[in-house]
Write an enzyme that holds these catalytic residues in place. Structure first.
Site, PDB file in Angstrom:
ATOM      1  N   ASP A   1       8.382   2.019  -5.455  1.00 53.34           N
ATOM      2  CA  ASP A   1       6.930   1.878  -5.433  1.00 53.34           C
ATOM      3  C   ASP A   1       6.310   3.248  -5.199  1.00 53.34           C
ATOM      4  O   ASP A   1       6.803   4.009  -4.356  1.00 53.34           O
ATOM      5  CB  ASP A   1       6.528   0.931  -4.277  1.00 53.34           C
ATOM      6  CG  ASP A   1       5.262   0.144  -4.580  1.00 53.34           C
ATOM      7  OD1 ASP A   1       4.405   0.680  -5.317  1.00 53.34           O
ATOM      8  OD2 ASP A   1       5.127  -0.982  -4.075  1.00 53.34           O
TER       9      ASP A   1
ATOM     10  N   HIS B   1      -0.463   7.447 -10.072  1.00 53.34           N
ATOM     11  CA  HIS B   1      -0.397   6.506  -8.941  1.00 53.34           C
ATOM     12  C   HIS B   1       1.007   5.938  -8.739  1.00 53.34           C
ATOM     13  O   HIS B   1       1.289   5.362  -7.699  1.00 53.34           O
ATOM     14  CB  HIS B   1      -1.374   5.347  -9.164  1.00 53.34           C
ATOM     15  CG  HIS B   1      -2.808   5.779  -9.100  1.00 53.34           C
ATOM     16  ND1 HIS B   1      -3.652   5.406  -8.071  1.00 53.34           N
ATOM     17  CD2 HIS B   1      -3.551   6.563  -9.913  1.00 53.34           C
ATOM     18  CE1 HIS B   1      -4.849   5.946  -8.275  1.00 53.34           C
ATOM     19  NE2 HIS B   1      -4.815   6.643  -9.383  1.00 53.34           N
TER      20      HIS B   1
HETATM   21  C1  G6P Z   1      -0.708  -0.374 -10.544  1.00 52.04           C
HETATM   22  C2  G6P Z   1      -1.094   0.786 -11.440  1.00 52.04           C
HETATM   23  C3  G6P Z   1      -2.563   0.708 -11.835  1.00 52.04           C
HETATM   24  C4  G6P Z   1      -2.891  -0.666 -12.389  1.00 52.04           C
HETATM   25  C5  G6P Z   1      -2.501  -1.758 -11.386  1.00 52.04           C
HETATM   26  C6  G6P Z   1      -2.756  -3.178 -11.928  1.00 52.04           C
HETATM   27  O1  G6P Z   1      -1.253  -0.209  -9.289  1.00 52.04           O
HETATM   28  O2  G6P Z   1      -0.800   2.020 -10.831  1.00 52.04           O
HETATM   29  O3  G6P Z   1      -2.869   1.694 -12.809  1.00 52.04           O
HETATM   30  O4  G6P Z   1      -4.251  -0.765 -12.708  1.00 52.04           O
HETATM   31  O5  G6P Z   1      -1.124  -1.623 -11.088  1.00 52.04           O
HETATM   32  O6  G6P Z   1      -2.124  -3.385 -13.138  1.00 52.04           O
HETATM   33  P1  G6P Z   1      -2.923  -3.748 -14.478  1.00 52.04           P
HETATM   34  O7  G6P Z   1      -1.918  -3.631 -15.563  1.00 52.04           O
HETATM   35  O8  G6P Z   1      -3.407  -5.144 -14.262  1.00 52.04           O
HETATM   36  O9  G6P Z   1      -4.063  -2.777 -14.624  1.00 52.04           O
END
Ligand code: G6P
Length: 475
Positions: A373, A164
């Site tokens: 990003d 992602h």
């Molecule tokens: C980004 C990453 C995700 C992640 C999200 C939130 O979008 O690509 O994999 O889940 O951030 O971050 P966190 O560390 O809270 O899961």
């Protein structure tokens, strides 16, 4: 090894649910607002799917449970693993390294060991729940070793992986002491998906240079005859769902209320981000502060609302950023505010989707200026909510979304003067100009939603094409 019953398995660091307390004090699970689960839930329900992920608390075993027709399998993490695998290797090594080292990545061998151990745990859970020949879809940078670990346990599975976040240029990736292991981990998949074509090309080039496999365009030929494809699948949002929400009377009323409580200024500028150093918050706020200070904007006419959702709060770089932004907002407001008129409204909090939609509807100019990003879904959400074809989007050229949202006011977020003039251009353009731009962006977002994204990826992953025929192995 004994197989399970799920025909379709998603593996992600997080489960798609948040734990909430009911009024009677009972623990309940609520689907998280993310787009991924919106897209995959129907596929999961149709296929008796399972989702494997961490439930968000340390040192706690939670039994598998059913939620909205999905089988959810929690993966436990110890306190040490949260510190070393999640906050450490995932978010203090890989995250900054993959985002153009906008913060310095840290390399620690204990963090790597923890990453390997936790990745193996995810792979073992998946191996136990997947049916013979099932399709497994591994998500994101926290789990890059899972494809090869899983293939070793279950060679019958069809395995996909999607990253992602950006995949870095080869020069930066080479800094990683465990670069070869990561590449080999990903090569366990049949299809490796990225947000951008350039990222897929970086990966293929690294595989050729570092692992020594033969490659041709988006195809990698492994010595055992297996073929791995690396391609771009730009992710999107539940566009129709956002538009529908933005059209509800409650959201429309709330948008008017927000405008009112900001003092009905001529222009509302809006930023919504996780509080993350990749998002370019410092540069963006400085640019706005200077526009007020140098008289290009009048404090009675323009308000900047910045929502910063708390994120990864125990990680050092995030703590520093939080203090920095607090100071910066204080300074801007201290320097140029007047009684009853504060130029920056800063909200360090997370809000439900409906409140976001109201903010999007209230905002004349949406400012999305990350330094790097993978995609940036906020930009797409804003566009989906502007069914009135009004509003303007200022967008960093370093967000993946920039290659799709070509009619945005694109900026280099490192160039403060450039950002200032683009913000002014967006503010001062007439409704005709902004309407034309918004229409073009809406066409793109509404036609390419998250469902199409998931279908495209899964179709490629599950197609029975004869890879060898289509892509003859180069000699
Ligand atoms: C980004 C990453 C995700 C992640 C999200 C939130 O979008 O690509 O994999 O889940 O951030 O971050 P966190 O560390 O809270 O899961």
């Amino acid at each position: 090894m004994e197989t399970g019953t799920a025909d379709f398995v998603v593996i992600a660091n997080r489960l798609p649910v948040d734990r909430v307390l009911s009024p009677t004090g009972k623990t309940m699970w609520r689907t998280s607002p993310g787009g991924l689960v919106t897209a995959l839930e129907p596929v999961m329900v149709r296929n008796g799917g399972a989702w494997i992920g961490w439930h968000g608390a340390a040192d706690e075993d939670v039994e598998p449970f059913e939620h909205n027709g999905m089988h959810l399998v929690p993966v436990p993490l110890s306190e040490d693993e949260v510190a070393e695998y999640y906050e450490g290797f995932s978010n203090s090594t890989l995250w900054p390294l993959y985002h153009d080292v906008v913060a310095p990545p840290e390399f620690h061998r204990e963090w790597w060991d923890s990453y390997v151990r936790v990745n193996r745990r995810f792979a073992e859970k998946a191996a136990a729940v997947a049916q013979q020949d099932a399709v497994v879809w591994v998500q994101d940078y926290q789990l890059q070793l899972v494809p090869s670990m899983l293939r070793e346990l279950r060679p019958d599975l069809r395995i996909g992986f999607f990253l992602h976040i950006p995949f870095p240029p080869t020069e930066l990736f080479q800094q990683l002491p465990w670069r070869r292991q990561i590449l080999e981990g990903l090569l366990g998949a049949d299809l490796v998906g990225f947000q951008m074509p350039g990222a897929a090309q970086n990966f293929v080039r690294l595989v050729r240079q570092r692992v020594g496999h033969k490659t041709h365009r988006d195809t990698i030929y492994l010595p055992d005859g297996r073929v791995v494809m690396a391609k771009a699948y730009p992710i999107s949002i539940d566009a129709a769902g956002f538009e529908e929400l933005a059209r509800t009377p409650d959201v429309i009323a709330r948008a008017a209320e927000i405008r009112e409580s900001l003092g009905n200024p001529k222009t509302i500028l809006l930023g919504i981000d996780r509080l993350d150093y990749t998002k370019g918050l410092r540069q963006r706020l400085r640019a706005f502060g200077e526009l007020i200070a140098d008289g290009s904007l009048h404090v009675d006419d323009a308000v900047f609302v910045q929502v910063a959702t708390p994120s990864r709060e125990r990680v050092q770089q995030y703590k520093l950023l939080r203090d920095d932004i607090n100071r910066l907002v204080g300074r801007i407001n201290g320097d140029v505010a007047r009684i009853g008129q504060q130029p920056v409204t800063y909200l360090h909090a997370s809000y439900p989707r409906a409140e976001m939609a109201a903010l999007y509807r209230a905002a004349d100019v949406m400012v999305v200026t990350p330094l790097r990003d993978g995609m940036n879904l906020v930009a797409k959400e804003y566009v989906a909510c502007r069914y009135d074809d009004r509003g303007a989007l200022v967008l960093s050229e370093f967000a993946g979304a920039a290659s799709e949202l070509k009619s945005a006011y694109q900026v280099n977020p490192h160039d403060i003067n450039g950002m200032k003039s683009m913000m002014l251009a967006a503010i001062n353009a007439g409704p005709r100009e902004n309407g034309r731009r918004m229409k073009a962006m809406r066409k793109q977002v509404m036609e390419n939603d998250i469902e199409l994204w998931a279908n495209n990826f899964l179709e490629e992953l599950t197609s029975d094409r004869e890879l060898h025929e289509k892509n003859p192995r180069p000699v």
